[in-house]
Design a protein around this motif. Structure first.
Motif, mmCIF file in Angstrom:
data_model
loop_
_atom_site.group_PDB
_atom_site.id
_atom_site.type_symbol
_atom_site.label_atom_id
_atom_site.label_comp_id
_atom_site.label_asym_id
_atom_site.label_seq_id
_atom_site.Cartn_x
_atom_site.Cartn_y
_atom_site.Cartn_z
ATOM 1 N N GLN A 166 0.711 -1.160 -0.013
ATOM 2 C CA GLN A 166 -0.151 -0.154 0.033
ATOM 3 C C GLN A 166 0.838 1.244 -0.152
ATOM 4 N N THR A 167 1.764 1.291 0.920
ATOM 5 C CA THR A 167 2.676 2.433 0.860
ATOM 6 C C THR A 167 3.257 2.405 -0.423
ATOM 7 N N ARG A 168 3.892 1.632 -1.056
ATOM 8 C CA ARG A 168 4.622 1.600 -2.503
ATOM 9 C C ARG A 168 3.654 2.183 -3.371
ATOM 10 N N SER A 169 2.442 1.791 -3.297
ATOM 11 C CA SER A 169 1.427 2.321 -4.413
ATOM 12 C C SER A 169 1.312 3.724 -4.436
ATOM 13 N N ARG A 170 1.239 4.119 -3.041
ATOM 14 C CA ARG A 170 0.877 5.633 -2.607
ATOM 15 C C ARG A 170 2.233 6.611 -3.069
ATOM 16 N N LEU A 171 3.369 6.015 -2.851
ATOM 17 C CA LEU A 171 4.595 6.335 -3.189
ATOM 18 C C LEU A 171 4.819 6.586 -4.820
ATOM 19 N N HIS A 172 4.153 5.678 -5.160
ATOM 20 C CA HIS A 172 4.314 5.812 -6.888
ATOM 21 C C HIS A 172 3.487 6.956 -7.440
ATOM 22 N N GLU A 173 2.229 7.357 -6.639
ATOM 23 C CA GLU A 173 1.593 8.469 -6.972
ATOM 24 C C GLU A 173 2.286 9.751 -6.715
ATOM 25 N N VAL A 174 3.018 9.700 -5.551
ATOM 26 C CA VAL A 174 3.905 10.885 -5.155
ATOM 27 C C VAL A 174 4.934 11.166 -6.040
ATOM 28 N N LEU A 175 5.745 10.061 -6.461
ATOM 29 C CA LEU A 175 6.826 10.174 -7.489
ATOM 30 C C LEU A 175 6.460 10.564 -8.750
ATOM 31 N N GLU A 176 5.084 10.031 -9.355
ATOM 32 C CA GLU A 176 4.621 10.564 -10.763
ATOM 33 C C GLU A 176 4.254 11.931 -10.687
ATOM 34 N N LYS A 177 3.704 12.583 -9.602
ATOM 35 C CA LYS A 177 3.449 13.918 -9.607
ATOM 36 C C LYS A 177 4.671 14.630 -9.510
ATOM 37 N N ILE A 178 5.592 14.314 -8.867
ATOM 38 C CA ILE A 178 6.802 15.292 -8.806
ATOM 39 C C ILE A 178 7.617 15.158 -10.142
ATOM 40 N N TRP A 179 7.385 13.901 -10.696
ATOM 41 C CA TRP A 179 8.116 13.815 -12.129
ATOM 42 C C TRP A 179 7.343 14.849 -12.998
ATOM 43 N N ILE A 180 6.037 14.618 -13.011
ATOM 44 C CA ILE A 180 5.463 15.616 -13.899
ATOM 45 C C ILE A 180 5.680 17.040 -13.421
ATOM 46 N N ASP A 181 5.646 17.392 -12.112
ATOM 47 C CA ASP A 181 5.861 18.832 -11.864
ATOM 48 C C ASP A 181 7.355 19.255 -12.039
ATOM 49 N N THR A 182 8.166 18.460 -12.062
ATOM 50 C CA THR A 182 9.546 18.921 -12.078
ATOM 51 C C THR A 182 10.232 18.608 -13.426
ATOM 52 N N LYS A 183 9.764 17.784 -14.205
ATOM 53 C CA LYS A 183 10.386 17.284 -15.338
ATOM 54 C C LYS A 183 11.815 17.121 -15.308
ATOM 55 N N LYS A 184 11.939 16.285 -14.093
ATOM 56 C CA LYS A 184 13.485 15.590 -14.046
ATOM 57 C C LYS A 184 13.384 14.647 -14.760
ATOM 58 N N THR A 185 14.805 14.189 -15.184
ATOM 59 C CA THR A 185 15.287 12.870 -15.977
ATOM 60 C C THR A 185 15.325 11.743 -14.858
ATOM 61 N N ILE A 186 14.521 10.787 -14.735
ATOM 62 C CA ILE A 186 14.559 9.672 -13.844
ATOM 63 C C ILE A 186 15.042 8.106 -14.532
ATOM 64 N N LEU A 187 16.240 7.796 -13.749
ATOM 65 C CA LEU A 187 16.589 6.657 -13.977
ATOM 66 C C LEU A 187 16.082 5.569 -12.841
ATOM 67 N N PHE A 188 15.344 4.638 -13.064
ATOM 68 C CA PHE A 188 14.839 3.876 -12.110
ATOM 69 C C PHE A 188 14.985 2.535 -12.078
ATOM 70 N N VAL A 189 15.643 1.899 -11.007
ATOM 71 C CA VAL A 189 16.081 0.453 -10.945
ATOM 72 C C VAL A 189 15.018 -0.200 -10.121
ATOM 73 N N THR A 190 14.513 -1.273 -10.792
ATOM 74 C CA THR A 190 13.463 -2.151 -10.039
ATOM 75 C C THR A 190 13.435 -3.585 -10.407
ATOM 76 N N HIS A 191 12.886 -4.438 -9.560
ATOM 77 C CA HIS A 191 12.865 -5.853 -9.963
ATOM 78 C C HIS A 191 11.169 -6.006 -10.203
ATOM 79 N N SER A 192 10.508 -4.849 -10.057
ATOM 80 C CA SER A 192 8.896 -5.333 -10.165
ATOM 81 C C SER A 192 8.276 -4.858 -11.422
ATOM 82 N N ILE A 193 8.044 -5.765 -12.286
ATOM 83 C CA ILE A 193 7.419 -5.308 -13.577
ATOM 84 C C ILE A 193 6.468 -4.515 -13.570
#
Lengths: 261, 252
Positions: A166-193
């Motif tokens: 649950q926390t993870r999915s909430r943080l996905h939303e936070v990160l998505e919003k930050i990315w849209i607002d700040t237009k940063k380049t993001i390189l994101f490592v994960t093992h979750s498809i």
């Protein structure tokens, strides 16, 4: 062009045996792009990220940020680690001020820190100690800290890997919003498809032994992607197949190694 | 609460039995004093202020010695942690030195400094410095790499990395070092005071022993134990717990 990874290879010496962790990685991330690096454990995805961060030197190849070769870590690349890595002797606010301290007067740094704390919705926790916060909150502070130095690129090494669903999915939303607002380049490592499909413009799928890029998948659905579950599920299946053959390969190798002893 | 009640009953009973045995068997105070004799001796000692002056003198030596030991130990610990060459050479001396009780250096200290304050403080410094050094070295060496890596990505390196990250991260070990330095310093102080001139708790203990005043001897032993426990519990344990909690090293 923002981040260019050019012919990166990394070999580790382990008890006199050299092991190739990364083999000739080439990857270009455009400015403002959200790129995920996806792969099974042991494929060297985290090593690749620490090389881009400048914390590990590659055996060969180079990394360019805005056309300039990197020579170690620097505040043009903010890093968010799997553990929040907040300094326990500082308050939340002081942690976010940490990268700013040397660059501006204290008052200004404080003001900036509060802006970024507001961005991750933790303004009211400014005076708390890190140990008083939950894992998800700590990781949000860590993101605010990385953003506070206004980096060109945000490098994230399985930042939500240790958190509950649950926390993870909430943080996905936070990160998505930050990315849209700040237009940063993001390189994101994960093992979750699923995580990769939910967040990225492009997914780099890596195979293991040696770590190399086996596929690149463009994901062009608009965000938020909740309404595209069906289409994403097809992508998920496709990637799952790709990774399965990689994991099977590792299991087979291990079995033949065990049999040969 | 239960625990406290049990203890009070136990100690009251123990003192009562002790008093009864000594009085019933008519044991002389010079062989084994009763609690009432000890209390009387301490009462007299505090009433004529000799024990007060002793305590002040002992604490003054201890304070000077500990301050020097903590500074010296911190500097040495950092140097050993940071320089492999120095650690492999001079650093290898610390452990063997640490296994020697600091009091055995007193004969040499007396020759170097004379039978005075300096010799005693030297023993306190020696006792405290070595443990402080060992703990500081461990503290600096075991700073989690994730802290230094994170700081490096925020443009910290060299001296600023040390002062802003490595040193603060080592503070839990430094606190443990200080606590042990106090314990070793306290033992060294009492030992060397026994063999020195007054005033001082150890000196008065020796003085009482020379005059066969075993009640005062035991009284001073009680004071030494009491101070040892109080400083540890009231001061060091609290700080250590606070630091450990804040540094996230304590499970809640």
């Amino acid at each position: 062009m923002s981040v260019q990874i050019a012919h990166i290879s990394k070999t580790f010496q382990h008890h006199g045996v050299s092991q190739t962790v990364l083999d000739q990685i080439d990857l270009t991330v455009q400015k403002g792009e959200f790129v995920s690096i996806l792969g099974p454990s042991g494929c060297g995805k985290s090593t690749l990220l620490t090389i881009v961060a400048g914390l590990t030197a590659p055996t060969s190849g180079k990394v360019l940020v805005n056309g300039k070769e990197i020579k170690g870590p620097g505040s043009d690349r903010g890093v968010v680690f799997q553990q929040a890595a907040l300094f326990p002797w500082l308050t939340v606010e002081e942690n976010v001020m940490f990268p700013l301290k040397k660059k501006m007067p204290k008052e200004e740094a404080k003001k900036k820190a509060h802006e970024y704390l507001a961005m991750v919705q933790l303004s009211q926790y400014a005076k708390h100690s890190p140990h008083e916060l939950s894992g998800g909150m700590q990781q949000r502070v860590s993101i605010a800290r990385a953003l506070a130095m206004d980096p060109e690129v945000l490098l994230m090494d399985e930042p939500f890997g240790a958190l509950d669903e649950q926390t993870r999915s909430r943080l996905h939303e936070v990160l998505e919003k930050i990315w849209i607002d700040t237009k940063k380049t993001i390189l994101f490592v994960t093992h979750s498809i699923q995580e990769a499909l939910k967040l990225s413009d492009r997914i780099i799928v890596m195979g293991t032994r040696p770590g190399r890029i086996i596929d690149e998948i463009e994901v062009s659905f608009p965000r938020p992607r909740d309404e595209f579950r069906k289409q994403l599920a097809e992508y998920e299946e496709r990637i799952q197949k790709l990774l399965k053959s990689e994991i099977d390969k590792v299991v087979k190798e291990e079995e033949s190694y065990a049999a040969g002893r | 609460m239960q625990q406290v009640v049990k203890r009070i009953i136990f100690y009251a009973a123990a003192l009562g039995i002790w008093e009864a045995i000594v009085k019933l068997l008519n044991i002389k105070a010079v062989v084994f004093p009763a609690p009432s004799d000890i209390f009387q001796a301490l009462w007299n000692g505090f009433a004529d202020l000799t024990l007060v002056y002793d305590l002040l003198a002992s604490f003054q030596r201890l304070a000077i010695g500990l301050v020097i030991a903590l500074i010296l130990g911190t500097v040495l610990g950092v140097v050993f942690a940071k320089s492999k060459v120095i650690d492999d050479t001079i650093g290898s001396l610390i452990l063997p030195l640490q296994s020697v009780p600091s009091i055995v250096w007193l004969p040499l200290a007396i020759i170097w400094f004379g039978l005075n304050e300096k010799a005693i403080i030297f023993i306190v410094v020696l006792g405290g410095t070595l443990v402080m050094t060992l703990n500081m070295r461990t503290g600096i060496k075991s700073v989690p790499p994730i802290y230094t890596n994170a700081a490096r990505t925020m443009d910290y390196s060299g001296f600023s990395l040390f002062t802003h990250v490595i040193f603060p991260a080592a503070i839990p070990h430094a606190v443990t070092g200080a606590r042990l330095a106090w314990a070793f310093g306290w033992r060294g102080l009492m030992g060397s005071e026994l063999l020195s001139t007054g005033p001082g708790l150890g000196y008065t203990l020796k003085f009482a022993s020379d005059f066969g005043d075993m009640a005062l001897v035991m009284g001073i032993i009680f004071i030494i134990a009491l101070i040892g426990i109080l400083v540890d519990l009231v001061f060091f344990s609290r700080i250590e717990k606070k630091v450990m909690k804040k540094w996230g090293l304590l499970e809640q």
